[in-house]
Design a protein around this motif. Structure first.
Motif, short mmCIF file in Angstrom:
data_model
loop_
_atom_site.label_atom_id
_atom_site.label_comp_id
_atom_site.label_asym_id
_atom_site.label_seq_id
_atom_site.Cartn_x
_atom_site.Cartn_y
_atom_site.Cartn_z
N ASP A 137 0.89 -1.07 -0.05
CA ASP A 137 -0.14 0.07 -0.02
C ASP A 137 0.94 1.32 0.13
OD1 ASP A 137 -2.29 -1.71 0.32
OD2 ASP A 137 -2.84 -1.13 2.22
N TYR A 203 -11.24 7.21 0.82
CA TYR A 203 -11.32 6.39 -0.59
C TYR A 203 -12.54 6.36 -1.25
CZ TYR A 203 -9.25 3.16 -3.71
OH TYR A 203 -8.67 2.31 -4.90
N GLY A 207 -11.79 7.95 -4.51
CA GLY A 207 -10.74 7.09 -4.89
C GLY A 207 -11.49 6.05 -6.06
N ILE A 225 -6.64 11.33 -1.24
CA ILE A 225 -6.70 9.84 -0.95
C ILE A 225 -5.55 9.70 -0.23
CG2 ILE A 225 -6.58 7.66 -2.18
CD1 ILE A 225 -7.67 8.77 -4.50
N TYR A 228 -3.75 4.07 -1.15
CA TYR A 228 -3.82 3.64 -2.55
C TYR A 228 -3.30 2.08 -2.42
CZ TYR A 228 -3.55 8.69 -4.34
OH TYR A 228 -3.55 9.86 -4.71
N SER A 233 -3.48 -1.40 -7.52
CA SER A 233 -2.11 -0.97 -8.66
C SER A 233 -1.82 -2.25 -9.33
CB SER A 233 -1.37 -0.42 -7.59
OG SER A 233 -1.60 0.41 -6.66
N TYR A 256 1.00 7.37 -9.88
CA TYR A 256 0.01 7.74 -8.97
C TYR A 256 -0.47 9.10 -9.12
CZ TYR A 256 1.28 3.18 -6.41
OH TYR A 256 1.38 1.95 -5.87
#
Ligand code: 1HN
Length: 359
Positions: A137, A203, A207, A225, A228, A233, A256
């Motif tokens: 993360d 999020y 997000g 955010i 992530y 991803s 990102y």
């Protein structure tokens, strides 16, 4: 009549005479001030996790997170020892938190990113919202937001349970803020900030390629955010590796985003995730932004050249390495790998001086 002074003597006498006035001649330093190309004092560096981890765990025995405030081993550029810097503009460190611990709440003008390296059970709280930390993360602490970290797992001394150490990479713009003399910091009166929003709220708001109908950017130029998640991803990279052309220099690489601007998640730092497919033998490139890499999965090799020297780094999961500005780099991987990285690129771009060369 005195003989005329040779030029060299004239100059030396001039330099001596102006020195007390804090004056110095430009013509002696001009070439170094405006080099024909970047000449970074930084060198490439590699930190093998298997070598670093035992010392991190020893730090866990030597000091509590609370006493240390942040229990971190700083990754110092080998050529910048003592400066708490991994490049001229960036700071990096590996932070450890153990079950039951708290890293107390504070805030500062420096922006921070976290990239989770191992373990689960820890959270970071930013501006009243907690985010669980899971390996892979990418988490943001915007400038001047209260933040604290904690590990809710049972204490490790309780052998019947499964609390585990959590380690993450910290990336901060400390050297930049120091350079600008723009640093402020403050400790919170309580160790952990009060939770005011459910986990996942930011999020849910920002997000999903959507945003609240009426909103201001809650953190200025920084992404709203906080976290992530890796699975998102990872999934994107995997799909692109399968279904889209692979870049000959980067493999499959994504940056990102701050969803409100399309720009980097933080004003000072860009972050990236890339996958090198199995058998990838990348072409060389160099860029003016120095970058720090965290190896997420798989193994590979980085060959880095600069200043007439060459470095070959064989990397494995959780290893970290730094590529300084304007060093030519080639990445390759026999069985495929996933790399996270961050750099000071947004600053270069804001100043119109980002430069890239692909060989
Ligand atoms: C900091 O606040 C953290 O919040 C980590 O985890 C590293 C290095 C220097 C200054 C502040 C954190 C830091 C830091």
């Amino acid at each position: 009549m005195n003989a005329p002074h040779p030029t060299a003597l004239l100059r030396e006498q001039l330099y001596r005479d102006i020195d007390p006035l804090n004056l110095t001649p430009l013509w002696e330093v001009l070439h170094a001030l405006v080099p024909q190309q970047p000449t970074s004092p930084c060198v490439p560096g590699l930190w093998k996790y298997e070598e670093v981890r035992p010392f991190l765990m020893r730090a866990g025995e030597a000091i509590t997170a609370e006493e240390a405030v942040r229990r971190v081993l700083i990754l110092e550029n080998p050529a910048l020892r003592g400066q708490s810097a991994i490049t001229q503009s960036l700071y990096a460190g590996l932070q450890l938190i153990l079950p039951g611990e708290i890293a107390p709440s504070h805030r500062h003008t420096q922006s921070a990113l976290r990239f989770i390296v191992e373990g689960s059970g820890a959270y970071t709280a930013v501006d009243g919202e907690r985010t669980s930390m899971r390996p892979g993360d990418f988490i943001i602490t915007p400038s001047w937001t209260w933040h604290d970290h904690g590990h809710e797992g049972p204490a490790m001394s309780d052998a019947s349970t499964s609390g585990e150490p959590v380690v993450w990479l910290d990336g901060l713009d400390i050297p930049m803020i120091r350079f600008l003399d723009a640093g402020f910091a403050e400790n919170n009166t309580s160790k952990s900030q009060t939770v005011s929003r459910a986990e996942g709220t930011s999020y849910a708001r920002y997000g999903h390629n959507m945003a609240p109908v009426r909103h201001d950017a809650p953190f200025g130029g920084t992404s709203p955010i906080f976290s992530y998640p890796y699975e998102r991803s990872r999934e994107a990279l995997e799909r692109l590796e399968r279904d889209a052309p692979v870049d000959a220099w980067d493999g499959v690489k994504l940056r990102y985003l701050n969803p409100l601007t399309g720009g980097s998640p933080m004003p000072t730092m860009a972050t990236f995730m890339q996958k090198l497919p199995a058998g990838f033998d990348g072409k060389g490139w160099r860029q003016t932004d120095g970058a720090v890499y965290s190896v997420v999965e798989g193994q590979g090799r980085a060959v880095i050249e600069g200043g007439g020297r060459s470095w070959t780094f064989e990397f494995a999961p959780r290893d970290h390495f730094v590529v300084p500005s304007w060093h030519t780099t080639r990445l390759s991987s026999e069985n495929g790998c996933v790399l996270f990285s961050f750099s000071d690129r947004p600053v270069h771009q804001a100043l119109g001086i980002h430069h890239e060369e692909r060989l």
